[in-house]
Design a protein around this motif. Sequence first.
Motif, short mmCIF file in Angstrom:
data_model
loop_
_atom_site.label_atom_id
_atom_site.label_comp_id
_atom_site.label_asym_id
_atom_site.label_seq_id
_atom_site.Cartn_x
_atom_site.Cartn_y
_atom_site.Cartn_z
N MET A 103 85.70 117.58 91.51
CA MET A 103 85.52 116.28 92.14
C MET A 103 86.33 115.20 91.43
O MET A 103 86.80 114.25 92.05
CB MET A 103 84.03 115.92 92.16
CG MET A 103 83.21 116.75 93.14
SD MET A 103 81.52 116.17 93.32
CE MET A 103 80.87 116.44 91.67
N LYS A 104 86.51 115.34 90.12
CA LYS A 104 87.26 114.34 89.36
C LYS A 104 88.75 114.40 89.63
O LYS A 104 89.43 113.38 89.58
CB LYS A 104 87.02 114.56 87.85
CG LYS A 104 85.67 114.10 87.36
CD LYS A 104 85.45 114.50 85.91
CE LYS A 104 86.55 113.97 85.01
NZ LYS A 104 86.35 114.37 83.61
N PRO A 107 91.48 114.23 94.89
CA PRO A 107 91.21 113.05 95.71
C PRO A 107 91.06 113.37 97.19
O PRO A 107 90.63 112.52 97.97
CB PRO A 107 92.46 112.18 95.47
CG PRO A 107 93.54 113.16 95.12
CD PRO A 107 92.86 114.26 94.37
N PRO A 111 85.57 110.19 100.50
CA PRO A 111 84.85 109.11 99.83
C PRO A 111 83.52 109.55 99.21
O PRO A 111 83.10 109.00 98.20
CB PRO A 111 84.64 108.08 100.94
CG PRO A 111 84.78 108.85 102.22
CD PRO A 111 85.77 109.93 101.93
N ASP A 114 84.09 110.99 96.01
CA ASP A 114 84.45 109.92 95.08
C ASP A 114 83.20 109.30 94.46
O ASP A 114 83.19 108.93 93.28
CB ASP A 114 85.27 108.85 95.81
CG ASP A 114 85.75 107.76 94.87
OD1 ASP A 114 86.49 108.09 93.92
OD2 ASP A 114 85.37 106.59 95.06
N ARG A 117 82.12 111.60 91.85
CA ARG A 117 83.08 111.52 90.75
C ARG A 117 82.80 110.30 89.87
O ARG A 117 82.89 110.36 88.65
CB ARG A 117 84.49 111.49 91.34
CG ARG A 117 85.60 111.43 90.33
CD ARG A 117 86.95 111.75 90.98
NE ARG A 117 87.25 110.92 92.13
CZ ARG A 117 87.37 111.39 93.38
NH1 ARG A 117 87.21 112.68 93.62
NH2 ARG A 117 87.65 110.59 94.38
N ARG A 118 82.43 109.21 90.50
CA ARG A 118 82.22 107.97 89.75
C ARG A 118 80.85 107.89 89.09
O ARG A 118 80.70 107.27 88.03
CB ARG A 118 82.40 106.78 90.69
CG ARG A 118 83.83 106.56 91.15
CD ARG A 118 83.90 105.64 92.36
NE ARG A 118 83.20 104.36 92.10
CZ ARG A 118 82.84 103.52 93.08
NH1 ARG A 118 83.09 103.83 94.34
NH2 ARG A 118 82.25 102.39 92.79
#
Length: 315
Positions: A103-104, A107, A111, A114, A117-118
Motif C-alpha cells: 500500500m505504501k 499508488p 484513494p 491511500d 497508507r497514511r
Amino acid sequence: AMNRLHYNQPVAAWNDILAVHRLAEPVAQTPNTIEMLVAASLRAMACDATIIFVTHEHVNQAQVNRCAADCQSLKPFPTIYEAIHISERTHALSGAMFLWEKMKTNPDLGPRADLFRRYVDINVVLKQLNNAFDQNANYSKEPRRAVRMRTEFTYWDDWEERRDASQFDLDNPAQWFKFPDNATPQQMRDQLTKIMADGIEFTMVPLLGAAGRTLDQVETRRRLLFVSLALEQYRRAQGQYPESLSKLIPAYLKFVPVDPFSPDEQMVRYRKTTDGYRVYSVGFNGKDEDGRHNPRTDDEIDDDSAIIVPVSVED
C-alpha cells in the motif's frame, strides 16, 4: 495395497500400507500446518487401509499379529503448538508487512489504499497478531484435548465477541471507511489500524482451530486402530469377538485408550454386534451416539468417530 490384497499378496499389501504409516510421521514433524494436515491425511488413509487388511480373507493370523506389532511403533503426532508458534505466526506477520509495504509503494491502488497508507500503524497491527498467536500457542501446548478445551472455549468465546463487534466486513469494504463526523486524524488512524489487524486475524485464526481439530480426529483414529487390531487378534485366537474390551487386557492390549473427545476423559466405547463390532469415540459434541456418524449433519448430532467391522462398501 488394495490391489495386491485382491490378488492374494498380503505381505506386499501390508508393506505398502506400513510405508504410508511411516511416511506420515516425519511429515508431521515439520512445524507447518499444511505439512501436518498432509500427515494427518496419510495417517487416516493408512488406518482405514489397515482395518480392511486385517479383516480380509487373504490375511492369516500370523500376518495380523505382525501388523499389530508394526503398528505399536506408531506414535502420536506433535501438538500443533510449534506450527502456530513459529510457522503460522511468521506467515501472518510477513503477510501484514507485505500488505502494508504494498500500500505504501503502489499508488495505483486508489484513494482508499491511500488512506491505509497514511493512517495504519503497522506496529499496532503486528502487536494484535502476536497476541492472537500467543493465546493460540499457549492452549495448543496441552496434548490432552479435554484439558485443552477448557482454555480454548474461553478464547473462542472472546474471539467471537470481538469479531462480531469489529467493523471489518470482507463483503462490505465501504464500511471500513465510514468515519464519525468530524473524525480526527487519530480516530481515523485507530479505526483503519484496527480494521487491518482484525481482517488478518479473523481470516487466519479460524484455520488454526480447524487444523487442531483435524489432528485430534487423527489421534482418535490411531487409538481406535490399536483397539481394532487387538479385537482382530482376539477373534483369530478365540473364534469370536469379546463381550467387552477388558477381555483384551493384557494379552492383546496393555490398556484401553482414553477417548480424546470425551469431556470427562472416559475410555473409547465398544459394542459387539451380531456379525462384528463398533469401536468409537463420542466425537466433537461429546455425546455417546452409539457410534453413529452422519457427515451430512453438523457437530450437534451423529458425529461419533467409529471403526465398524465388517467394513461396508460405502465405508
